[in-house]
Motif scaffolding. Structure first.
Motif, PDB file in Angstrom:
ATOM      1  N   ILE A 116       0.951  -1.177   0.035  1.00  0.00           N
ATOM      2  CA  ILE A 116       0.071  -0.211   0.036  1.00  0.00           C
ATOM      3  C   ILE A 116       0.892   1.306   0.027  1.00  0.00           C
ATOM      4  N   ILE A 117       1.953   1.279   0.788  1.00  0.00           N
ATOM      5  CA  ILE A 117       2.779   2.259   0.740  1.00  0.00           C
ATOM      6  C   ILE A 117       3.753   2.569  -0.611  1.00  0.00           C
ATOM      7  N   ARG A 141       2.444   1.742  -3.455  1.00  0.00           N
ATOM      8  CA  ARG A 141       1.552   2.108  -4.359  1.00  0.00           C
ATOM      9  C   ARG A 141       1.255   3.583  -4.234  1.00  0.00           C
ATOM     10  N   TRP A 142       1.001   3.891  -2.989  1.00  0.00           N
ATOM     11  CA  TRP A 142       0.810   5.462  -2.751  1.00  0.00           C
ATOM     12  C   TRP A 142       2.059   6.494  -3.089  1.00  0.00           C
ATOM     13  N   SER A 178       2.187   6.266  -7.296  1.00  0.00           N
ATOM     14  CA  SER A 178       0.861   6.937  -7.779  1.00  0.00           C
ATOM     15  C   SER A 178       1.028   8.511  -8.063  1.00  0.00           C
TER      16      SER A 178
END
Length: 198
Positions: A16-17, A19-20, A23
């Motif tokens: 998640i980190i 991808r964040w 992005s």
């Protein structure tokens, strides 16, 4: 068992980190894709200049827009050769790629004389030579006109053979343009004679 759950949770947090963080770099590309309706390819000024040198009558914005789609000088050139034109970009294109402001009045005047597209026009306008310049002068056909060379419609029409080299193709295209101009001039003179006779 609790160690396996901890590893899975830690892995999920890392994903998640990651991808964040990544992005943020992709947001401008996603924004361009949303505006244009397709994911734009990388286009350099050299690519635009290459096509614009071959086809000076095609507006640079039309060339860039097609290159953003194809990403290939060859594909865009092939489209120009087969269709004879490139679509004008939609109004949304100008929000991402605004036209540079003309620094001098001569540049803006030259653009207006050539009939360039206005932002958001959405259609291709015809491109005209500057006022007072005939096609005979523009393409250097004064010698042919003076020698009285006549061109029949059969010579102008028809499909040309594909040449091996770009120089031969360019020469063939130039010759076909010259033949079309001379044939049009001939038809115009015949119409003038018919009007004078009647």
């Amino acid at each position: 068992m609790s160690e396996v759950v901890n590893v899975i949770v830690a892995f999920a947090v890392i994903v998640i980190i990651f991808r964040w963080v990544t992005s943020g770099n992709d947001s401008t590309e996603r924004g361009a894709a949303d505006v244009l309706g397709f994911r734009p390819k990388n286009v350099t000024q050299d690519m635009i200049d290459t096509i614009h040198n071959m086809f000076p009558d095609v507006p640079a914005d039309n060339i860039r827009y097609d290159l953003l789609r194809t990403g290939s000088v060859e594909q865009t050139t092939e489209k120009l050769l087969s269709r004879g034109f490139l679509e004008a970009p939609p109004a949304a294109y100008y929000t991402l790629y605004p036209r540079p402001q003309q620094g001098n009045a001569n540049g803006a005047q030259g653009q207006n004389q050539r009939g360039g597209n206005q932002p958001g026009a959405g259609s291709t306008k015809p491109i005209f030579p500057p006022a007072g310049e005939s096609l005979i002068n523009r393409f250097g056909l004064q010698d042919r006109v003076a020698s009285g060379v006549s061109v029949t419609p059969e010579e102008v029409g028809g499909k040309a053979a594909w040449e091996d080299t770009t120089e031969k193709r360019e020469a063939l295209l130039k010759e076909r343009k010259a033949q079309m101009i001379l044939a049009a001039r001939q038809r115009f003179l015949q119409q003038q004679q018919e009007k004078a006779a009647s």
